[in-house]
Design a protein around this motif. Structure first.
Motif, mmCIF file in Angstrom:
data_model
loop_
_atom_site.group_PDB
_atom_site.id
_atom_site.type_symbol
_atom_site.label_atom_id
_atom_site.label_comp_id
_atom_site.label_asym_id
_atom_site.label_seq_id
_atom_site.Cartn_x
_atom_site.Cartn_y
_atom_site.Cartn_z
ATOM 1 N N GLY A 66 0.784 -1.263 0.004
ATOM 2 C CA GLY A 66 -0.071 0.097 -0.090
ATOM 3 C C GLY A 66 0.866 1.538 -0.012
ATOM 4 O O GLY A 66 1.933 1.085 -0.277
ATOM 5 N N SER A 67 0.368 2.308 0.453
ATOM 6 C CA SER A 67 0.996 3.664 0.353
ATOM 7 C C SER A 67 0.768 4.524 1.560
ATOM 8 O O SER A 67 0.015 4.090 2.504
ATOM 9 C CB SER A 67 0.267 4.454 -0.791
ATOM 10 N N LEU A 68 1.643 5.340 1.675
ATOM 11 C CA LEU A 68 1.786 6.326 3.053
ATOM 12 C C LEU A 68 1.259 7.607 2.478
ATOM 13 O O LEU A 68 1.647 8.771 3.126
ATOM 14 C CB LEU A 68 3.340 6.265 3.648
ATOM 15 N N ASP A 69 0.708 7.715 1.433
ATOM 16 C CA ASP A 69 -0.001 8.891 1.126
ATOM 17 C C ASP A 69 -1.051 9.087 2.307
ATOM 18 O O ASP A 69 -1.443 8.347 3.041
ATOM 19 C CB ASP A 69 -0.937 8.811 -0.193
ATOM 20 N N ALA A 70 -0.998 10.434 2.503
ATOM 21 C CA ALA A 70 -1.650 11.176 3.768
ATOM 22 C C ALA A 70 -3.135 10.366 3.720
ATOM 23 O O ALA A 70 -3.661 10.152 4.810
ATOM 24 C CB ALA A 70 -1.681 12.570 3.752
ATOM 25 N N GLY A 71 -3.847 10.521 2.501
ATOM 26 C CA GLY A 71 -5.224 9.988 2.702
ATOM 27 C C GLY A 71 -5.328 8.421 2.841
ATOM 28 O O GLY A 71 -6.318 8.076 3.552
ATOM 29 N N GLU A 72 -4.523 7.791 2.412
ATOM 30 C CA GLU A 72 -4.392 6.465 2.665
ATOM 31 C C GLU A 72 -4.053 5.924 4.017
ATOM 32 O O GLU A 72 -4.482 5.087 4.774
ATOM 33 C CB GLU A 72 -3.557 5.728 1.633
ATOM 34 N N LEU A 73 -3.033 6.934 4.537
ATOM 35 C CA LEU A 73 -2.789 6.756 5.941
ATOM 36 C C LEU A 73 -3.779 6.812 6.978
ATOM 37 O O LEU A 73 -4.324 6.169 7.715
ATOM 38 C CB LEU A 73 -1.630 7.536 6.256
ATOM 39 N N ARG A 96 1.396 23.163 18.059
ATOM 40 C CA ARG A 96 1.947 24.480 18.202
ATOM 41 C C ARG A 96 3.533 24.046 17.439
ATOM 42 O O ARG A 96 4.090 24.751 16.979
ATOM 43 C CB ARG A 96 1.946 25.145 19.584
ATOM 44 N N ALA A 97 3.964 22.848 17.795
ATOM 45 C CA ALA A 97 5.253 22.453 17.470
ATOM 46 C C ALA A 97 5.159 20.945 16.963
ATOM 47 O O ALA A 97 5.899 20.175 17.202
ATOM 48 C CB ALA A 97 6.170 22.586 18.570
ATOM 49 N N PHE A 98 4.373 20.642 16.177
ATOM 50 C CA PHE A 98 4.115 19.307 15.666
ATOM 51 C C PHE A 98 5.620 18.608 15.222
ATOM 52 O O PHE A 98 5.844 17.752 15.082
ATOM 53 C CB PHE A 98 3.003 19.211 14.572
ATOM 54 N N GLY A 99 6.135 19.331 14.039
ATOM 55 C CA GLY A 99 7.286 18.919 13.452
ATOM 56 C C GLY A 99 8.461 18.707 14.522
ATOM 57 O O GLY A 99 9.286 17.717 14.480
ATOM 58 N N THR A 113 9.895 7.078 9.399
ATOM 59 C CA THR A 113 10.720 7.365 8.021
ATOM 60 C C THR A 113 10.225 8.801 7.572
ATOM 61 O O THR A 113 9.395 9.356 8.119
ATOM 62 C CB THR A 113 10.381 6.572 6.933
ATOM 63 N N GLU A 114 10.963 9.442 6.587
ATOM 64 C CA GLU A 114 10.700 10.561 6.143
ATOM 65 C C GLU A 114 9.395 10.611 5.405
ATOM 66 O O GLU A 114 8.876 11.659 5.431
ATOM 67 C CB GLU A 114 11.831 11.179 5.053
ATOM 68 N N GLU A 115 9.164 9.471 4.814
ATOM 69 C CA GLU A 115 7.802 9.465 4.056
ATOM 70 C C GLU A 115 6.744 9.450 5.073
ATOM 71 O O GLU A 115 5.882 10.178 4.891
ATOM 72 C CB GLU A 115 7.903 8.114 3.116
ATOM 73 N N LEU A 116 6.875 8.758 6.025
ATOM 74 C CA LEU A 116 5.774 8.686 6.951
ATOM 75 C C LEU A 116 5.698 9.957 7.711
ATOM 76 O O LEU A 116 4.586 10.644 7.848
ATOM 77 C CB LEU A 116 6.113 7.723 8.130
ATOM 78 N N ALA A 117 6.888 10.582 7.997
ATOM 79 C CA ALA A 117 6.763 11.970 8.937
ATOM 80 C C ALA A 117 6.093 13.048 7.857
ATOM 81 O O ALA A 117 5.232 13.801 8.462
ATOM 82 C CB ALA A 117 8.141 12.531 9.144
ATOM 83 N N SER A 118 6.313 12.829 6.347
ATOM 84 C CA SER A 118 5.715 14.132 5.505
ATOM 85 C C SER A 118 4.173 13.930 5.609
ATOM 86 O O SER A 118 3.289 14.556 5.625
ATOM 87 C CB SER A 118 6.359 13.692 4.403
ATOM 88 N N ALA A 119 3.583 12.530 5.472
ATOM 89 C CA ALA A 119 2.219 12.333 5.639
ATOM 90 C C ALA A 119 1.571 12.534 6.837
ATOM 91 O O ALA A 119 0.734 13.438 6.800
ATOM 92 C CB ALA A 119 1.935 10.761 5.433
ATOM 93 N N LEU A 120 2.179 12.626 8.001
ATOM 94 C CA LEU A 120 1.796 13.052 9.177
ATOM 95 C C LEU A 120 1.556 14.454 9.425
ATOM 96 O O LEU A 120 0.747 15.045 9.971
ATOM 97 C CB LEU A 120 2.763 12.561 10.430
ATOM 98 N N VAL A 121 2.632 15.184 8.979
ATOM 99 C CA VAL A 121 2.586 16.668 8.862
ATOM 100 C C VAL A 121 1.486 17.117 7.907
ATOM 101 O O VAL A 121 0.791 18.066 8.544
ATOM 102 C CB VAL A 121 4.033 17.124 8.110
#
Length: 254
Positions: free
Chosen positions: A28-35, A117-120, A136-144
């Motif tokens: 599957g995908s770590l696209d934000a919508g799929e996550l 206020r400081a999610f990242g 991972t960077e991909e997961l972190a990007s989707a979470l942001v």
């Protein structure tokens, strides 16, 4: 329904046959919508840290009955999806603070909290120095991106202007799934979880999901909930509203 109102790769997943103590799907995908859809189906991701971890996943779980293989990627075993049965959960007002900590908070511990206020910064602190690297960077990007959409949340614990603890997770309907926490002062992570529970409860949420069972989450007050009941909570018509984000004193938690 998956609680997020969109079709996804997880719609046909049969968790009745899925393992209780191992991955229930790969790929599957770590696209934000799929996550977000995955959390709505009671799953959370565990990306492989490297090709060796991916190869281990295939060797260990490739022939396990009930594990789904999702299409669309060249190496599905690089991304595992878990849905433990039972699941450790807490009521938003049920986070346990030890008496010694409660005394410190009552006696004016110089801490205060915020939300989102400081999610990242919280994400970065949760991954710093930890092995293997699951965030991972991909997961972190989707979470942001989910944080920007109002679906992922953090609570920050501050001592003056210094970030000393925090927690983050993803909310679907009345459930908030806690992904990770960190502390730079003793008990600051525990305070972050209690604060997030208080804020989520104030927003109408009714369940915190601690994901992985163990002594630490039990010490917070978590208790096991069967997968079928957990999934029923996710599809409840109850929906939490926006999380209060303002600066608040920690003394209110005791």
């Amino acid at each position: 329904m998956n609680g997020v109102g969109r079709a996804s790769a997880f719609d046909g997943l049969d968790l009745q046959r899925a393992p209780a103590d191992g991955p229930v799907a790969f790929g599957g995908s770590l696209d934000a919508g799929e996550l977000l859809a995955a959390y709505g189906h009671g799953l959370f991701p565990l990306p492989a840290a490297d090709v060796y971890a991916s190869a281990y996943n295939e060797a260990r779980y490739g022939e396990v009955d009930g594990v789904a293989l999702l299409s669309g990627v060249s190496d599905p075993y690089a991304l595992a999806w878990w849905s433990p049965d039972p699941r450790p959960v807490l009521r938003p007002d049920g986070v346990r603070l030890p008496s010694r900590l409660a005394r410190r908070l009552r006696n004016g511990a110089q801490w205060w909290t915020t939300a989102d206020r400081a999610f990242g910064e919280v994400l970065a602190a949760c991954v710093a120095g930890r092995q293997p690297v699951w965030l991972t960077e991909e997961l972190a990007s989707a979470l942001v991106e989910l944080n920007a959409r109002g679906a992922a949340h953090s609570v920050e614990v501050w001592e003056g202007d210094e970030l000393v603890g925090g927690v983050f997770g993803v909310a679907v309907g009345p459930v908030l799934s806690l992904d990770s926490m960190f502390h730079r002062r003793s008990d600051a992570a525990r305070v972050a979880v209690a604060d997030l529970g208080a804020r989520f409860g104030a927003a109408g949420g009714r369940l915190l999901d601690a994901q992985w069972d163990g002594p630490h989450v039990r010490s917070l007050g978590a208790a096991p909930m069967g997968r079928s009941r957990y999934l029923a909570e996710l599809v409840s018509t109850v929906r939490a509203g926006p999380l209060p984000t303002g600066r608040l004193p920690v003394a209110r938690l005791v």
